[in-house]
Design a protein around this motif. Structure first.
Motif, PDB file in Angstrom:
ATOM      1  N   ALA A  40      93.897  50.437  16.252  1.00 50.32           N
ATOM      2  CA  ALA A  40      93.319  51.577  16.958  1.00 50.32           C
ATOM      3  C   ALA A  40      92.027  51.253  17.697  1.00 50.32           C
ATOM      4  O   ALA A  40      91.458  52.110  18.357  1.00 50.32           O
ATOM      5  CB  ALA A  40      93.061  52.728  15.981  1.00 50.32           C
ATOM      6  N   ASN A  41      91.567  50.009  17.617  1.00 53.58           N
ATOM      7  CA  ASN A  41      90.320  49.656  18.289  1.00 53.58           C
ATOM      8  C   ASN A  41      90.568  49.365  19.761  1.00 53.58           C
ATOM      9  O   ASN A  41      91.451  48.595  20.116  1.00 53.58           O
ATOM     10  CB  ASN A  41      89.664  48.443  17.626  1.00 53.58           C
ATOM     11  CG  ASN A  41      88.364  48.063  18.322  1.00 53.58           C
ATOM     12  OD1 ASN A  41      88.338  47.155  19.130  1.00 53.58           O
ATOM     13  ND2 ASN A  41      87.318  48.787  18.020  1.00 53.58           N
ATOM     14  N   GLN A  42      89.788  49.992  20.616  1.00 52.08           N
ATOM     15  CA  GLN A  42      89.858  49.752  22.055  1.00 52.08           C
ATOM     16  C   GLN A  42      88.738  48.825  22.534  1.00 52.08           C
ATOM     17  O   GLN A  42      88.903  48.103  23.507  1.00 52.08           O
ATOM     18  CB  GLN A  42      89.765  51.077  22.818  1.00 52.08           C
ATOM     19  CG  GLN A  42      90.906  52.017  22.552  1.00 52.08           C
ATOM     20  CD  GLN A  42      90.761  53.339  23.295  1.00 52.08           C
ATOM     21  OE1 GLN A  42      89.814  53.547  24.054  1.00 52.08           O
ATOM     22  NE2 GLN A  42      91.696  54.247  23.064  1.00 52.08           N
ATOM     23  N   SER A  43      87.605  48.878  21.836  1.00 55.29           N
ATOM     24  CA  SER A  43      86.461  48.074  22.245  1.00 55.29           C
ATOM     25  C   SER A  43      85.465  47.987  21.097  1.00 55.29           C
ATOM     26  O   SER A  43      85.288  48.950  20.345  1.00 55.29           O
ATOM     27  CB  SER A  43      85.782  48.724  23.461  1.00 55.29           C
ATOM     28  OG  SER A  43      84.634  48.005  23.844  1.00 55.29           O
ATOM     29  N   TYR A  44      84.821  46.844  20.958  1.00 53.05           N
ATOM     30  CA  TYR A  44      83.756  46.666  19.969  1.00 53.05           C
ATOM     31  C   TYR A  44      82.782  45.675  20.579  1.00 53.05           C
ATOM     32  O   TYR A  44      83.050  44.481  20.656  1.00 53.05           O
ATOM     33  CB  TYR A  44      84.324  46.137  18.654  1.00 53.05           C
ATOM     34  CG  TYR A  44      83.341  46.149  17.504  1.00 53.05           C
ATOM     35  CD1 TYR A  44      83.337  47.195  16.583  1.00 53.05           C
ATOM     36  CD2 TYR A  44      82.431  45.109  17.310  1.00 53.05           C
ATOM     37  CE1 TYR A  44      82.452  47.204  15.507  1.00 53.05           C
ATOM     38  CE2 TYR A  44      81.550  45.119  16.246  1.00 53.05           C
ATOM     39  CZ  TYR A  44      81.565  46.163  15.347  1.00 53.05           C
ATOM     40  OH  TYR A  44      80.692  46.173  14.275  1.00 53.05           O
TER      41      TYR A  44
END
Length: 95
Positions: free
Chosen positions: A35-39
């Motif tokens: 579910a991560n789009q950006s970090y």
């Protein structure tokens, strides 16, 4: 609707290298979460020990799954947080 997290961390300058290393390890693991789009991890210009994180997830459930991940506990809760002198977090729905 996407969900964003902006965290501002500050640590003593002597702890900066340890915090940076843990944040970069967390970044690598978090980017692999479904579910991560950006970090993004940023060092605050002109402020030794200052970090700014921008995180984006598919939804709040994705962020909750992130917080439940073993790498979050190991790198953030157990390594980074004890070294901080200040921490603020803002949560937002992406428009």
């Amino acid at each position: 609707m996407a969900y964003a997290v902006v965290a501002q961390y500050r640590c003593a300058p002597e702890n900066e290298a340890a915090v940076r290393e843990a944040l970069l390890k967390a970044r690598a693991a978090t980017r692999a979460e479904p579910a991560n789009q950006s970090y993004e991890v940023h060092a605050v210009a002109g402020e030794p020990g200052g970090f700014l994180l921008y995180e984006r997830y598919d939804d709040t459930a994705g962020f909750e799954a992130h917080k439940a991940a073993p790498h979050f506990t190991e790198q953030i809760v157990e390594t980074v947080w004890p070294l901080l002198t200040d921490r603020s977090v803002t949560f937002a729905e992406v428009l």
